[in-house]
Design a protein around this motif. Sequence first.
Motif, mmCIF file in Angstrom:
data_model
loop_
_atom_site.group_PDB
_atom_site.id
_atom_site.type_symbol
_atom_site.label_atom_id
_atom_site.label_comp_id
_atom_site.label_asym_id
_atom_site.label_seq_id
_atom_site.Cartn_x
_atom_site.Cartn_y
_atom_site.Cartn_z
ATOM 1 N N PRO A 210 36.478 67.580 -28.147
ATOM 2 C CA PRO A 210 35.014 67.451 -28.217
ATOM 3 C C PRO A 210 34.391 67.039 -26.886
ATOM 4 O O PRO A 210 34.944 66.230 -26.141
ATOM 5 N N LEU A 211 33.238 67.614 -26.597
ATOM 6 C CA LEU A 211 32.497 67.332 -25.377
ATOM 7 C C LEU A 211 32.190 65.840 -25.221
ATOM 8 O O LEU A 211 32.098 65.336 -24.105
ATOM 9 N N GLU A 212 32.091 65.138 -26.325
ATOM 10 C CA GLU A 212 31.795 63.705 -26.283
ATOM 11 C C GLU A 212 32.869 62.916 -25.546
ATOM 12 O O GLU A 212 32.641 61.791 -25.118
ATOM 13 N N GLU A 213 34.044 63.490 -25.361
ATOM 14 C CA GLU A 213 35.139 62.801 -24.687
ATOM 15 C C GLU A 213 35.209 63.117 -23.196
ATOM 16 O O GLU A 213 36.155 62.723 -22.511
ATOM 17 N N LEU A 214 34.189 63.798 -22.676
ATOM 18 C CA LEU A 214 34.181 64.217 -21.280
ATOM 19 C C LEU A 214 34.341 63.047 -20.318
ATOM 20 O O LEU A 214 35.121 63.112 -19.375
ATOM 21 N N ASP A 215 33.627 61.959 -20.534
ATOM 22 C CA ASP A 215 33.724 60.821 -19.620
ATOM 23 C C ASP A 215 35.074 60.122 -19.717
ATOM 24 O O ASP A 215 35.629 59.688 -18.710
ATOM 25 N N ALA A 216 35.625 60.040 -20.917
ATOM 26 C CA ALA A 216 36.893 59.332 -21.116
ATOM 27 C C ALA A 216 38.084 60.115 -20.579
ATOM 28 O O ALA A 216 39.008 59.539 -20.004
ATOM 29 N N ASP A 217 38.091 61.431 -20.770
ATOM 30 C CA ASP A 217 39.227 62.251 -20.341
ATOM 31 C C ASP A 217 38.753 63.675 -20.059
ATOM 32 O O ASP A 217 38.935 64.570 -20.877
ATOM 33 N N ASP B 243 34.728 64.358 -10.334
ATOM 34 C CA ASP B 243 33.593 63.562 -9.894
ATOM 35 C C ASP B 243 32.408 63.905 -10.809
ATOM 36 O O ASP B 243 32.541 64.712 -11.735
ATOM 37 N N ALA B 244 31.272 63.320 -10.546
ATOM 38 C CA ALA B 244 30.103 63.537 -11.401
ATOM 39 C C ALA B 244 29.688 65.011 -11.430
ATOM 40 O O ALA B 244 29.327 65.539 -12.488
ATOM 41 N N ALA B 245 29.755 65.686 -10.286
ATOM 42 C CA ALA B 245 29.356 67.094 -10.236
ATOM 43 C C ALA B 245 30.306 67.966 -11.061
ATOM 44 O O ALA B 245 29.869 68.880 -11.763
ATOM 45 N N MET B 246 31.605 67.687 -10.986
ATOM 46 C CA MET B 246 32.559 68.469 -11.775
ATOM 47 C C MET B 246 32.364 68.224 -13.263
ATOM 48 O O MET B 246 32.433 69.154 -14.060
ATOM 49 N N LYS B 247 32.121 66.983 -13.642
ATOM 50 C CA LYS B 247 31.871 66.678 -15.052
ATOM 51 C C LYS B 247 30.602 67.387 -15.524
ATOM 52 O O LYS B 247 30.566 67.925 -16.633
#
Length: 143
Positions: free
Chosen positions: A23-30, A122-126
């Motif tokens: 899930p997209l919601e896990e983008l910051d965690a992994d 990094d932030a741009a890749m995320k």
Amino acid sequence: MPDVGGDGVRDDVRVAAIASLTPLEELDADPFLVDTRSQHAMCARWAAGNGYVVARELLFYRLRPDHRGLWADVDAGLVDLFVAPNERVLARALTSVPEFSAECERRGVPLATAGLDEPAYDAAMKASVHRRMSMPTAGYDGC
């Protein structure tokens, strides 16, 4: 399984690359678990480095190891080997990695992990991953 040549390299090995649908919601965690494009790219680099070709890109989330979707291409003679980027991806893609490994062994289908370095996000890749994953039906091509 394809023949092994005199140099020990397998000819025409067709690989099924396994990625995890996270899930997209896990983008910051992994972020790597969410970034299916990078997962498949890692598998493709591994396959090319071994002289293999990726015949299928698979995308699963908690799929049973006996699910016919995993085995249809193997049964049809279209896939010789499974590869996933790493154990974390396999653990997310399948309900049981040990059961899948046992089924691969029973069927005589090798299972490998690429084990290459994951990208540093990094932030741009995320943000790029977020755009790509959140707009797949809006015609966004990932550029």
